[in-house]
Design a protein around this motif. Structure first.
Motif, PDB file in Angstrom:
ATOM      1  N   VAL A  25       0.863  -1.192   0.000  1.00  0.00           N
ATOM      2  CA  VAL A  25       0.000   0.000   0.000  1.00  0.00           C
ATOM      3  C   VAL A  25       0.891   1.230   0.000  1.00  0.00           C
ATOM      4  CG1 VAL A  25      -1.684   1.312   1.347  1.00  0.00           C
ATOM      5  CG2 VAL A  25      -1.880  -1.174   1.172  1.00  0.00           C
ATOM      6  N   THR A  26       0.633   2.154  -0.910  1.00  0.00           N
ATOM      7  CA  THR A  26       1.443   3.364  -1.006  1.00  0.00           C
ATOM      8  C   THR A  26       0.671   4.621  -0.588  1.00  0.00           C
ATOM      9  OG1 THR A  26       0.848   3.611  -3.336  1.00  0.00           O
ATOM     10  CG2 THR A  26       2.884   2.420  -2.839  1.00  0.00           C
ATOM     11  N   GLU A  27      -0.640   4.504  -0.413  1.00  0.00           N
ATOM     12  CA  GLU A  27      -1.445   5.660  -0.031  1.00  0.00           C
ATOM     13  C   GLU A  27      -1.155   6.069   1.406  1.00  0.00           C
ATOM     14  OE1 GLU A  27      -3.068   2.830  -1.203  1.00  0.00           O
ATOM     15  OE2 GLU A  27      -3.160   3.520  -3.260  1.00  0.00           O
ATOM     16  N   SER A  28      -1.469   7.309   1.717  1.00  0.00           N
ATOM     17  CA  SER A  28      -1.347   7.810   3.078  1.00  0.00           C
ATOM     18  C   SER A  28      -2.366   7.104   3.969  1.00  0.00           C
ATOM     19  CB  SER A  28      -1.609   9.318   3.081  1.00  0.00           C
ATOM     20  OG  SER A  28      -1.606   9.807   4.387  1.00  0.00           O
ATOM     21  N   ILE A  29      -1.958   6.779   5.193  1.00  0.00           N
ATOM     22  CA  ILE A  29      -2.833   6.077   6.125  1.00  0.00           C
ATOM     23  C   ILE A  29      -2.881   6.857   7.433  1.00  0.00           C
ATOM     24  CG2 ILE A  29      -3.105   3.978   7.500  1.00  0.00           C
ATOM     25  CD1 ILE A  29      -1.744   2.457   5.231  1.00  0.00           C
ATOM     26  N   ASP A  30      -4.108   7.128   7.896  1.00  0.00           N
ATOM     27  CA  ASP A  30      -4.309   7.738   9.209  1.00  0.00           C
ATOM     28  C   ASP A  30      -5.520   7.073   9.855  1.00  0.00           C
ATOM     29  OD1 ASP A  30      -6.699   8.975   8.271  1.00  0.00           O
ATOM     30  OD2 ASP A  30      -5.603  10.752   7.655  1.00  0.00           O
ATOM     31  N   VAL A  31      -5.956   7.572  11.018  1.00  0.00           N
ATOM     32  CA  VAL A  31      -7.042   6.900  11.745  1.00  0.00           C
ATOM     33  C   VAL A  31      -8.367   6.910  11.001  1.00  0.00           C
ATOM     34  CG1 VAL A  31      -6.028   7.176  14.032  1.00  0.00           C
ATOM     35  CG2 VAL A  31      -7.529   8.949  13.138  1.00  0.00           C
ATOM     36  N   GLU A  32      -8.554   7.841  10.085  1.00  0.00           N
ATOM     37  CA  GLU A  32      -9.806   7.935   9.331  1.00  0.00           C
ATOM     38  C   GLU A  32      -9.797   7.088   8.056  1.00  0.00           C
ATOM     39  OE1 GLU A  32     -12.507   9.518  10.451  1.00  0.00           O
ATOM     40  OE2 GLU A  32     -11.346   9.988  12.248  1.00  0.00           O
ATOM     41  N   THR A  33      -8.674   6.508   7.718  1.00  0.00           N
ATOM     42  CA  THR A  33      -8.562   5.734   6.478  1.00  0.00           C
ATOM     43  C   THR A  33      -9.473   4.515   6.531  1.00  0.00           C
ATOM     44  OG1 THR A  33      -6.251   6.416   6.230  1.00  0.00           O
ATOM     45  CG2 THR A  33      -6.959   4.472   4.987  1.00  0.00           C
ATOM     46  N   PRO A  34     -10.346   4.354   5.515  1.00  0.00           N
ATOM     47  CA  PRO A  34     -11.197   3.152   5.476  1.00  0.00           C
ATOM     48  C   PRO A  34     -10.356   1.918   5.128  1.00  0.00           C
ATOM     49  CG  PRO A  34     -11.695   4.633   3.630  1.00  0.00           C
ATOM     50  CD  PRO A  34     -10.614   5.274   4.435  1.00  0.00           C
ATOM     51  N   LEU A  35     -10.481   0.893   5.941  1.00  0.00           N
ATOM     52  CA  LEU A  35      -9.643  -0.293   5.773  1.00  0.00           C
ATOM     53  C   LEU A  35      -9.852  -0.996   4.443  1.00  0.00           C
ATOM     54  CD1 LEU A  35      -9.788  -1.955   9.301  1.00  0.00           C
ATOM     55  CD2 LEU A  35      -7.781  -1.017   8.159  1.00  0.00           C
ATOM     56  N   VAL A  36     -11.062  -1.389   4.166  1.00  0.00           N
ATOM     57  CA  VAL A  36     -11.328  -2.225   2.994  1.00  0.00           C
ATOM     58  C   VAL A  36     -11.003  -1.482   1.705  1.00  0.00           C
ATOM     59  CG1 VAL A  36     -13.105  -3.462   1.707  1.00  0.00           C
ATOM     60  CG2 VAL A  36     -13.019  -3.646   4.190  1.00  0.00           C
ATOM     61  N   GLU A  37     -11.491  -0.265   1.573  1.00  0.00           N
ATOM     62  CA  GLU A  37     -11.315   0.468   0.325  1.00  0.00           C
ATOM     63  C   GLU A  37      -9.872   0.930   0.123  1.00  0.00           C
ATOM     64  OE1 GLU A  37     -13.562   1.319   2.672  1.00  0.00           O
ATOM     65  OE2 GLU A  37     -15.458   0.739   1.747  1.00  0.00           O
ATOM     66  N   ALA A  38      -9.297   1.573   1.110  1.00  0.00           N
ATOM     67  CA  ALA A  38      -7.965   2.153   0.954  1.00  0.00           C
ATOM     68  C   ALA A  38      -6.865   1.103   0.886  1.00  0.00           C
ATOM     69  CB  ALA A  38      -7.682   3.135   2.082  1.00  0.00           C
ATOM     70  N   LEU A  39      -7.032   0.015   1.635  1.00  0.00           N
ATOM     71  CA  LEU A  39      -6.008  -1.015   1.656  1.00  0.00           C
ATOM     72  C   LEU A  39      -6.337  -2.186   0.746  1.00  0.00           C
ATOM     73  CD1 LEU A  39      -5.195  -1.112   5.486  1.00  0.00           C
ATOM     74  CD2 LEU A  39      -4.279   0.393   3.717  1.00  0.00           C
ATOM     75  N   SER A  40      -7.440  -2.077   0.013  1.00  0.00           N
ATOM     76  CA  SER A  40      -7.875  -3.138  -0.902  1.00  0.00           C
ATOM     77  C   SER A  40      -7.910  -4.490  -0.194  1.00  0.00           C
ATOM     78  CB  SER A  40      -6.960  -3.211  -2.123  1.00  0.00           C
ATOM     79  OG  SER A  40      -6.927  -1.998  -2.809  1.00  0.00           O
ATOM     80  N   LEU A  41      -8.558  -4.504   0.963  1.00  0.00           N
ATOM     81  CA  LEU A  41      -8.564  -5.722   1.765  1.00  0.00           C
ATOM     82  C   LEU A  41      -9.628  -6.711   1.312  1.00  0.00           C
ATOM     83  CD1 LEU A  41      -8.086  -4.462   5.438  1.00  0.00           C
ATOM     84  CD2 LEU A  41      -6.383  -5.359   3.860  1.00  0.00           C
ATOM     85  N   ASP A  42      -9.184  -7.882   0.930  1.00  0.00           N
ATOM     86  CA  ASP A  42     -10.069  -9.030   0.797  1.00  0.00           C
ATOM     87  C   ASP A  42      -9.745  -9.923   1.991  1.00  0.00           C
ATOM     88  OD1 ASP A  42      -7.639 -10.264   0.207  1.00  0.00           O
ATOM     89  OD2 ASP A  42      -8.088 -10.502  -1.920  1.00  0.00           O
TER      90      ASP A  42
END
Length: 79
Positions: free
Chosen positions: A20-37
């Protein structure tokens, strides 16, 4: 350990193990931002367990929507 320390560790695990290269903070949505399956979520949880030397319990993943939610679970599991 502060919440910022936990977020930094989540950021490191996401970068190293999930690429994952996007910025991550406490508001970051897990599934969408981290592409979590399910496999990527398992990888994230396992690596966080290793990093913090904690064990997540069955059901800890229920209701996880943001990185902040994950921080709260890690905080509950810390000794």
């Amino acid at each position: 350990m502060t919440d910022a320390d936990i977020v930094a560790a989540i950021r490191d695990v996401a970068r190293i193990h999930l690429k994952v290269t996007e910025s991550i903070d406490v508001e970051t949505p897990l599934v969408e931002a981290l592409s979590l399956d399910s496999l990527r979520m398992l990888t994230l949880v396992a690596e966080l367990e290793n990093r913090f030397r904690v064990c997540f319990e069955d059901g800890d993943e229920v209701g996880l929507a943001t990185v902040g939610d994950l921080v709260a679970v890690v905080r509950r599991r810390l000794p």
